[in-house]
Enzyme design. Sequence first.
Site, short mmCIF file in Angstrom:
data_model
loop_
_atom_site.label_atom_id
_atom_site.label_comp_id
_atom_site.label_asym_id
_atom_site.label_seq_id
_atom_site.Cartn_x
_atom_site.Cartn_y
_atom_site.Cartn_z
N THR A 98 0.82 -1.12 -0.11
CA THR A 98 -0.04 0.11 0.01
C THR A 98 0.94 1.11 0.08
O THR A 98 1.69 1.46 1.10
CB THR A 98 -1.05 -0.14 1.17
OG1 THR A 98 -1.72 -1.01 1.32
CG2 THR A 98 -2.06 1.14 1.31
N LYS A 173 -7.22 1.28 -2.55
CA LYS A 173 -6.79 0.78 -1.25
C LYS A 173 -6.96 2.01 -0.29
O LYS A 173 -7.26 1.96 0.89
CB LYS A 173 -5.58 0.33 -1.54
CG LYS A 173 -4.79 -0.12 -0.12
CD LYS A 173 -5.56 -1.16 0.59
CE LYS A 173 -5.22 -1.67 2.00
NZ LYS A 173 -3.81 -2.17 2.17
N LYS A 241 0.91 5.23 8.14
CA LYS A 241 1.46 5.65 6.65
C LYS A 241 0.43 5.59 5.90
O LYS A 241 0.06 6.74 4.78
CB LYS A 241 2.21 4.76 6.39
CG LYS A 241 3.12 4.69 4.99
CD LYS A 241 2.27 3.89 4.05
CE LYS A 241 2.49 2.49 4.54
NZ LYS A 241 1.98 1.38 3.51
#
Length: 270
Positions: A98, A173, A241
Amino acid sequence: MANEICAFIGLGVMGHSMCGHLLDAGLEMHVFNRTKSKADALVQKGAIWEESPKAIAQQCTVVFTMLGYPQDVEEVYFGEKGLLAGAKPGTVFVDMTTTKPSLAARIATEAEKKGCMALDAPVSGGDTGARNATLSIMVGGEKATFDRVLPLFRLMGKNITLEGGPGTGQHTKMANQIVIAGTMGGVCEALLYAKKAGLDLEKMIATIKCGAAGCWTLDNLAPRIIKGDYNPGFFIDHFVKDMGIALEESRSMGIALPCLALMQQLYIAM
């Protein structure tokens, strides 16, 4: 699929299981990881250890990467001993990390210059989905490349969708992580409320998951919380993140995501 020589780079909580499914299917698998010991079990099962991403790219036709942060992806793809330094025409690079949609698009552009193809294919489902080969895989890239890799994706996941061109897998995502962040907050607050109210937590979950509150987090993570099972399926630092990337993208699009911003602050506090 039988003619592909495959590789997997990044053998952490998720990557180790995902690579294992490919290996169990009888594929020739080459592996690399910063911490070599994490590859030992796979090598004992027949995987071939390589000393660098560049060495992998020189030998393999489909290369999967599952890394931690955008800077890790940068190093593995663009470093002096990186994948693109050893790329052969016709190779497909599949980044399942990701990471930033802009980085996914850059990898695709640079791969094309080498006569290669690239897909961004982040996943959802956590460690459980990785172990059980039930991951949702959201893919960005060209359809012909997607069709070539699809039989391999099916060894790792169940819900596999081509979202669009390069970067769209990563954008999907981000949408996934936005939903998870808010849902996680709601589930944890519901458990706290129910405990303080003196409810049977397992009975409460069994009741509300059959209604509008039903969700993956309630089904899979709430029971673990009740049992005190906090073994990591996904690290907080990685989720922080992800939320940071989503907030950065939202700012560039001129939109505000206040619920996500709050959840990111709560995770940073943890």
